[in-house]
Design an enzyme around this catalytic site. Structure first.
Site, PDB file in Angstrom:
ATOM      1  N   ASP A 138       7.595  -1.775  -1.467  1.00 24.33           N
ATOM      2  CA  ASP A 138       8.089  -0.798  -0.500  1.00 24.33           C
ATOM      3  C   ASP A 138       6.976  -0.572   0.520  1.00 24.33           C
ATOM      4  O   ASP A 138       5.831  -0.289   0.143  1.00 24.33           O
ATOM      5  CB  ASP A 138       8.410   0.512  -1.232  1.00 24.33           C
ATOM      6  CG  ASP A 138       9.589   1.233  -0.631  1.00 24.33           C
ATOM      7  OD1 ASP A 138       9.571   1.443   0.597  1.00 24.33           O
ATOM      8  OD2 ASP A 138      10.513   1.602  -1.375  1.00 24.33           O
ATOM      9  N   ASP A 190       2.657   9.473 -21.364  1.00 27.28           N
ATOM     10  CA  ASP A 190       2.358  10.650 -20.540  1.00 27.28           C
ATOM     11  C   ASP A 190       3.609  11.158 -19.803  1.00 27.28           C
ATOM     12  O   ASP A 190       3.519  12.070 -18.978  1.00 27.28           O
ATOM     13  CB  ASP A 190       1.214  10.366 -19.546  1.00 27.28           C
ATOM     14  CG  ASP A 190       1.594   9.343 -18.486  1.00 27.28           C
ATOM     15  OD1 ASP A 190       2.709   8.785 -18.577  1.00 27.28           O
ATOM     16  OD2 ASP A 190       0.789   9.095 -17.569  1.00 27.28           O
ATOM     17  N   ASN A 201       2.533   4.684 -21.878  1.00 30.41           N
ATOM     18  CA  ASN A 201       1.432   5.359 -22.570  1.00 30.41           C
ATOM     19  C   ASN A 201       1.735   6.803 -22.975  1.00 30.41           C
ATOM     20  O   ASN A 201       0.830   7.571 -23.280  1.00 30.41           O
ATOM     21  CB  ASN A 201       0.162   5.317 -21.706  1.00 30.41           C
ATOM     22  CG  ASN A 201       0.367   6.050 -20.386  1.00 30.41           C
ATOM     23  OD1 ASN A 201       1.500   6.451 -20.074  1.00 30.41           O
ATOM     24  ND2 ASN A 201      -0.685   6.243 -19.632  1.00 30.41           N
ATOM     25  N   ASP A 241       7.836   4.245 -19.422  1.00 25.38           N
ATOM     26  CA  ASP A 241       6.508   4.814 -19.631  1.00 25.38           C
ATOM     27  C   ASP A 241       5.822   4.087 -20.788  1.00 25.38           C
ATOM     28  O   ASP A 241       6.350   4.071 -21.898  1.00 25.38           O
ATOM     29  CB  ASP A 241       6.670   6.311 -19.946  1.00 25.38           C
ATOM     30  CG  ASP A 241       5.365   6.965 -20.343  1.00 25.38           C
ATOM     31  OD1 ASP A 241       4.297   6.439 -19.974  1.00 25.38           O
ATOM     32  OD2 ASP A 241       5.426   8.017 -21.020  1.00 25.38           O
ATOM     33  N   ASP A 270      10.578   1.206   4.845  1.00 26.12           N
ATOM     34  CA  ASP A 270      11.059   2.577   4.908  1.00 26.12           C
ATOM     35  C   ASP A 270      11.313   3.011   6.363  1.00 26.12           C
ATOM     36  O   ASP A 270      10.502   2.697   7.247  1.00 26.12           O
ATOM     37  CB  ASP A 270       9.958   3.455   4.289  1.00 26.12           C
ATOM     38  CG  ASP A 270      10.439   4.835   3.937  1.00 26.12           C
ATOM     39  OD1 ASP A 270      11.366   4.942   3.126  1.00 26.12           O
ATOM     40  OD2 ASP A 270       9.873   5.809   4.463  1.00 26.12           O
ATOM     41  N   GLU A 308      15.182  -0.168   6.114  1.00 24.84           N
ATOM     42  CA  GLU A 308      16.041   1.004   5.989  1.00 24.84           C
ATOM     43  C   GLU A 308      16.159   1.578   7.390  1.00 24.84           C
ATOM     44  O   GLU A 308      15.155   1.930   8.010  1.00 24.84           O
ATOM     45  CB  GLU A 308      15.410   2.036   5.058  1.00 24.84           C
ATOM     46  CG  GLU A 308      16.316   3.236   4.834  1.00 24.84           C
ATOM     47  CD  GLU A 308      15.570   4.473   4.355  1.00 24.84           C
ATOM     48  OE1 GLU A 308      16.207   5.309   3.708  1.00 24.84           O
ATOM     49  OE2 GLU A 308      14.365   4.625   4.640  1.00 24.84           O
ATOM     50  N   HIS A 330      17.478   5.098  -4.857  1.00 22.55           N
ATOM     51  CA  HIS A 330      16.739   6.279  -5.304  1.00 22.55           C
ATOM     52  C   HIS A 330      17.025   7.513  -4.451  1.00 22.55           C
ATOM     53  O   HIS A 330      16.524   8.593  -4.752  1.00 22.55           O
ATOM     54  CB  HIS A 330      15.241   5.977  -5.288  1.00 22.55           C
ATOM     55  CG  HIS A 330      14.739   5.731  -3.899  1.00 22.55           C
ATOM     56  ND1 HIS A 330      15.120   4.629  -3.168  1.00 22.55           N
ATOM     57  CD2 HIS A 330      13.939   6.459  -3.092  1.00 22.55           C
ATOM     58  CE1 HIS A 330      14.567   4.690  -1.970  1.00 22.55           C
ATOM     59  NE2 HIS A 330      13.842   5.794  -1.903  1.00 22.55           N
ATOM     60  N   ASP A 331      17.769   7.362  -3.365  1.00 19.93           N
ATOM     61  CA  ASP A 331      18.114   8.508  -2.507  1.00 19.93           C
ATOM     62  C   ASP A 331      19.577   8.914  -2.650  1.00 19.93           C
ATOM     63  O   ASP A 331      20.018   9.870  -2.012  1.00 19.93           O
ATOM     64  CB  ASP A 331      17.893   8.157  -1.025  1.00 19.93           C
ATOM     65  CG  ASP A 331      16.431   7.936  -0.684  1.00 19.93           C
ATOM     66  OD1 ASP A 331      15.562   8.560  -1.314  1.00 19.93           O
ATOM     67  OD2 ASP A 331      16.165   7.143   0.234  1.00 19.93           O
TER      68      ASP A 331
HETATM   69  C1  GLC Z   1      13.222   6.950   2.969  1.00 20.80           C
HETATM   70  C2  GLC Z   1      13.047   6.883   1.472  1.00 20.80           C
HETATM   71  C3  GLC Z   1      13.037   8.290   0.938  1.00 20.80           C
HETATM   72  C4  GLC Z   1      11.885   9.029   1.555  1.00 20.80           C
HETATM   73  C5  GLC Z   1      11.917   8.952   3.082  1.00 20.80           C
HETATM   74  C6  GLC Z   1      10.613   9.344   3.666  1.00 20.80           C
HETATM   75  O1  GLC Z   1      14.440   7.458   3.348  1.00 20.80           O
HETATM   76  O2  GLC Z   1      14.031   6.088   0.896  1.00 20.80           O
HETATM   77  O3  GLC Z   1      12.997   8.333  -0.466  1.00 20.80           O
HETATM   78  O4  GLC Z   1      11.915  10.364   1.165  1.00 20.80           O
HETATM   79  O5  GLC Z   1      12.174   7.652   3.540  1.00 20.80           O
HETATM   80  O6  GLC Z   1       9.646   8.373   3.409  1.00 20.80           O
HETATM   81 CA    CA Z   2       2.882   6.450 -18.153  1.00 24.19          CA
END
Ligand code: GLC
Ligand code: CA
Length: 529
Positions: A101, A28, A26, A24, A198, A236, A308-309
């Protein structure tokens, strides 16, 4: 032989950034693009030469940016298009690549296309989505509940494979294909070097099928979207079979460069929210299978354990408490010297673990919260919380821990999601100084890989046998051969069937390749002839 273009991708070492939680700038409490720019030197020092940035487009954030309301503008919280252009420029100036992405399957219901579409059957966007008077099937949404939602204004049901505010686009309509090609071209013109795509398996549907994936026109749509010119793409997709991967990724198909295969991530759990005791053997055997099969079919494979999942793998199948350093480094050696494109998720380079939170109020992720309420219908709250705590995607979404100060060096304000409870112990600053540093191990490992053709294009071979509670593999190129030994959970004697040079890299300072290995000890050496 791997296609020339794919061989070039083997040289990319990709770092995945979840922008909301990275840095981050700034105060916030929300990570942003300027924050990413401020850490590019850091990433370069680690040995990274490409970034994948999770969605940073305009979005109401019901699914943290995967619900996009404008593909061609930047989420205000993250900065401006100028910041984005500067980020691309700064990345390229360092000789690095940037992968964005791309979320083609669904838009936010706040997207103007949907807002128009719901107005009625006779506007230009009417068929941008799937509308039905009656639900045509009983498909379930990935985040629970029916995948069909009634829309008052339109007086029909629309399809949402994820949350109700993520409406699936209808690629049967050529205008949708065109609109999304525009998005691809827009970002290519901005200079991005590739896309992570995605849930690509969902973009073609057959409503008479049991599931919403792998519809009849999938490959046609993929080619129309991204096959027009060569470009790095990683999809993915729910692919578990080499034949399926060939159909997506063989060089002559002009579809994806590669895709994420998730099979090996099933270790340590019976399902997403249920732990199961597993050994590293599960991981090894899965990786071996995919190394062999992708080699046989000249496919480019992706090397990753976290994203991230996914809650950090280390917390599911290794020891994230007493032997955290050993586990993190051993896993890295098991994975990143294989053949493929490495993806490292933010925090992995310091051995970040799952968080463990004790109240449902501390969770943010829509999937986790929906799952919790669902579980509570059939089990005590405490048990439901335990399941969510184990499987929640939030485990991967706590702010990056840069140091042990108040905001973990991530923010001077209040972070949008709680800091990781172990941030005072596990953070970049302390790790880099530590005697046992995960960070420095990653740095050495990535440098070894980058600087030896053998680790890039060399052949993979497995030396240990299926019953061995450890993993020995080799990589060989021309007359050079390297051997990698990764022990599993228990101490034992391992003998390496080659004469070797002194180890080039180890996690516990061992000096010879054969001998007694401590739990999670690993070593890498060149074979002497
Ligand atoms: C993919 C992403 C996930 C998202 C899902 C719907 O699996 O990695 O984070 O919630 O698609 O877009
Ligand atoms: Ca920020």
């Amino acid at each position: 032989m791997l296609d020339e273009r794919y061989r070039a991708y083997l040289r990319w070492t990709i770092y995945q950034i979840y922008p909301r939680s990275f840095m981050d700038s700034n105060g916030d409490g929300i990570g942003d693009l300027k924050g990413i720019i401020s850490k590019l030197d850091y990433l370069q020092e680690l040995g990274i030469n490409a970034l994948w940035i999770c969605p940073c487009y305009q979005s109401p954030n019901d699914d943290n940016g995967y619900d996009i309301s404008d593909y061609e503008s930047i989420m205000a919280e993250f900065g401006t298009m100028e910041d984005m252009e500067r980020l691309i420029g700064e990345i390229h100036r360092r000789g690095m690549k940037i992968i964005m992405d791309f979320v083609p399957n669904h838009t936010s219901t706040k997207h103007p296309w949907f807002q128009e579409s719901r107005k009625g059957k006779d506007n230009p966007y009417s068929d941008f989505y799937f509308w039905f008077d009656e639900k045509p099937n009983n498909w379930q949404a990935a985040f629970r509940g029916s995948a069909w939602e009634w829309d008052e204004m339109r007086g029909q049901y629309y399809l949402h494979s994820f949350t109700v505010s993520q409406a699936d686009l209808n690629y049967e309509n050529p205008d949708v294909v065109k609109a999304m090609q525009h998005v691809v071209d827009f970002w290519r013109e901005k200079g991005v070097d590739g896309f992570r795509i995605d849930v690509i398996d969902l973009i073609s549907k057959d409503f008479s099928k049991k599931r919403d994936d792998f519809g009849p026109r999938l490959h046609e749509f993929i080619r129309e979207l991204i096959g027009r010119e060569p470009f790095f793409t990683v999809g993915e997709s729910d692919v578990h079979d080499i034949g399926e991967m060939v159909r997506h990724c063989a060089a002559n198909r002009h579809e994806l460069s590669t895709l994420f295969v998730f099979d090996h991530l099933e270790c340590g759990r019976a399902d997403k929210f249920t732990p199961k005791k597993d050994s590293l053997k599960f991981l090894r055997d899965c990786l071996i299978r995919w190394q062999q099969e992708t080699a046989e079919h000249d496919l480019l494979y992706t090397l990753f354990s976290d994203n991230h999942d996914q809650p950090p793998l280390i917390s599911r199948i290794a020891d994230d408490a007493k032997l955290r350093y050993e586990s993190a480094t051993d896993l890295a050696a098991m994975l990143y010297l294989l053949k493929g494109v490495p993806f490292i998720y933010q925090g992995q380079e310091i051995g970040m673990t799952s968080a463990h939170l004790d109240s449902i109020d501390d969770f943010d992720d829509v999937e986790s919260i929906n799952a919790y309420h669902d579980f509570c219908r059939t089990m005590p709250e405490e048990e439901a919380l335990g399941k969510v705590d184990f499987g929640s995607r939030d485990n991967a979404r706590h702010p990056m821990c840069w140091d042990d100060t108040e905001g973990a060096g991530f923010t001077t304000g209040t972070p949008w999601i709680s800091l990781h409870p172990r941030y005072r112990e596990i953070n970049v600053k302390s790790d880099r100084k530590a005697d046992k540093s995960v960070w420095r191990f990653y740095q050495s490992l990535l440098s070894l890989r980058r600087n030896n053709e053998t680790f890039l294009d060399g052949d993979f071979d497995v030396i240990s046998s299926v019953d061995d509670p450890y993993f020995i593999y080799t990589r060989a190129w021309k007359d050079e051969k390297w051997v990698i030994v990764c022990n599993f959970e228990t101490e034992q004697e391992i003998s390496v069937p080659f004469d070797c040079e002194a180890p080039a890299l180890t996690n516990l300072k061992r000096t010879s390749m054969s001998g007694v290995y401590a739990p999670y000890e690993c070593a890498i050496a060149m074979v002497s002839d």
